[in-house]
Scaffold this motif. Structure first.
Motif, PDB file in Angstrom:
ATOM      1  N   VAL A  93      59.727  37.627  49.859  1.00  0.00           N
ATOM      2  CA  VAL A  93      58.537  37.378  49.055  1.00  0.00           C
ATOM      3  C   VAL A  93      58.971  36.651  47.780  1.00  0.00           C
ATOM      4  N   LEU A  94      58.256  35.580  47.422  1.00  0.00           N
ATOM      5  CA  LEU A  94      58.559  34.862  46.187  1.00  0.00           C
ATOM      6  C   LEU A  94      57.833  35.521  45.022  1.00  0.00           C
TER       7      LEU A  94
ATOM      8  N   LYS B 196      61.869  34.058  42.078  1.00  0.00           N
ATOM      9  CA  LYS B 196      62.838  34.938  42.728  1.00  0.00           C
ATOM     10  C   LYS B 196      62.427  35.242  44.157  1.00  0.00           C
ATOM     11  N   LEU B 197      63.373  35.188  45.078  1.00  0.00           N
ATOM     12  CA  LEU B 197      63.133  35.607  46.448  1.00  0.00           C
ATOM     13  C   LEU B 197      63.605  37.049  46.586  1.00  0.00           C
ATOM     14  N   VAL B 198      62.682  37.952  46.913  1.00  0.00           N
ATOM     15  CA  VAL B 198      63.029  39.367  47.067  1.00  0.00           C
ATOM     16  C   VAL B 198      62.672  39.824  48.474  1.00  0.00           C
ATOM     17  N   GLN B 199      63.393  40.819  48.960  1.00  0.00           N
ATOM     18  CA  GLN B 199      63.138  41.370  50.281  1.00  0.00           C
ATOM     19  C   GLN B 199      61.866  42.201  50.243  1.00  0.00           C
TER      20      GLN B 199
ATOM     21  N   ARG C 203      54.783  38.413  39.164  1.00  0.00           N
ATOM     22  CA  ARG C 203      53.752  38.562  40.184  1.00  0.00           C
ATOM     23  C   ARG C 203      54.149  37.742  41.396  1.00  0.00           C
ATOM     24  N   ARG C 204      53.544  38.057  42.523  1.00  0.00           N
ATOM     25  CA  ARG C 204      53.821  37.306  43.738  1.00  0.00           C
ATOM     26  C   ARG C 204      53.335  35.872  43.592  1.00  0.00           C
ATOM     27  N   ALA C 205      54.088  34.936  44.136  1.00  0.00           N
ATOM     28  CA  ALA C 205      53.737  33.515  44.019  1.00  0.00           C
ATOM     29  C   ALA C 205      52.424  33.214  44.711  1.00  0.00           C
TER      30      ALA C 205
ATOM     31  N   GLU D 221      53.857  45.614  55.997  1.00  0.00           N
ATOM     32  CA  GLU D 221      52.734  44.707  55.763  1.00  0.00           C
ATOM     33  C   GLU D 221      53.195  43.469  54.996  1.00  0.00           C
ATOM     34  N   THR D 222      53.969  43.673  53.948  1.00  0.00           N
ATOM     35  CA  THR D 222      54.491  42.560  53.160  1.00  0.00           C
ATOM     36  C   THR D 222      55.441  41.717  53.991  1.00  0.00           C
ATOM     37  N   ALA D 223      56.264  42.342  54.808  1.00  0.00           N
ATOM     38  CA  ALA D 223      57.209  41.614  55.659  1.00  0.00           C
ATOM     39  C   ALA D 223      56.464  40.719  56.644  1.00  0.00           C
ATOM     40  N   ALA D 224      55.353  41.186  57.167  1.00  0.00           N
ATOM     41  CA  ALA D 224      54.567  40.391  58.110  1.00  0.00           C
ATOM     42  C   ALA D 224      53.950  39.167  57.444  1.00  0.00           C
ATOM     43  N   GLN D 225      53.701  39.231  56.148  1.00  0.00           N
ATOM     44  CA  GLN D 225      53.087  38.123  55.417  1.00  0.00           C
ATOM     45  C   GLN D 225      54.115  37.122  54.908  1.00  0.00           C
TER      46      GLN D 225
END
Length: 65
Positions: free
Chosen positions: A40-41, A21-24, A56-58, A29-33
């Motif tokens: 975020v996948l 899933k692609l989530v906003q 969990r995050r990919a 901090e997360t947006a910068a990564q």
């Protein structure tokens, strides 16, 4: 290509990967990564034994063959 794996935190059974899933991002901090996807996948897993759903995050996922 290798598939990520996860063990059920409730019963220990190997879980089945159900979705990517692609989530906003929710923080700066997360947006910068996550500039490549504009999000975020997340990997979503389901336990075939007890039915527990986990994600969990990919980029945090260990892979196996």
């Amino acid at each position: 290509m290798t598939r990520p794996t996860m063990s059920c935190p409730k019963c220990g059974t190997p879980m089945n990967q159900q979705a990517v899933k692609l989530v906003q991002p929710v923080s700066e901090e997360t947006a910068a990564q996550s500039t490549a996807f504009d999000g975020v996948l997340l990997l979503v897993f389901a336990c075939p034994s007890c039915g527990w759903i986990e994600s969990r995050r990919a980029d945090d996922a260990p892979a196996s063959a």
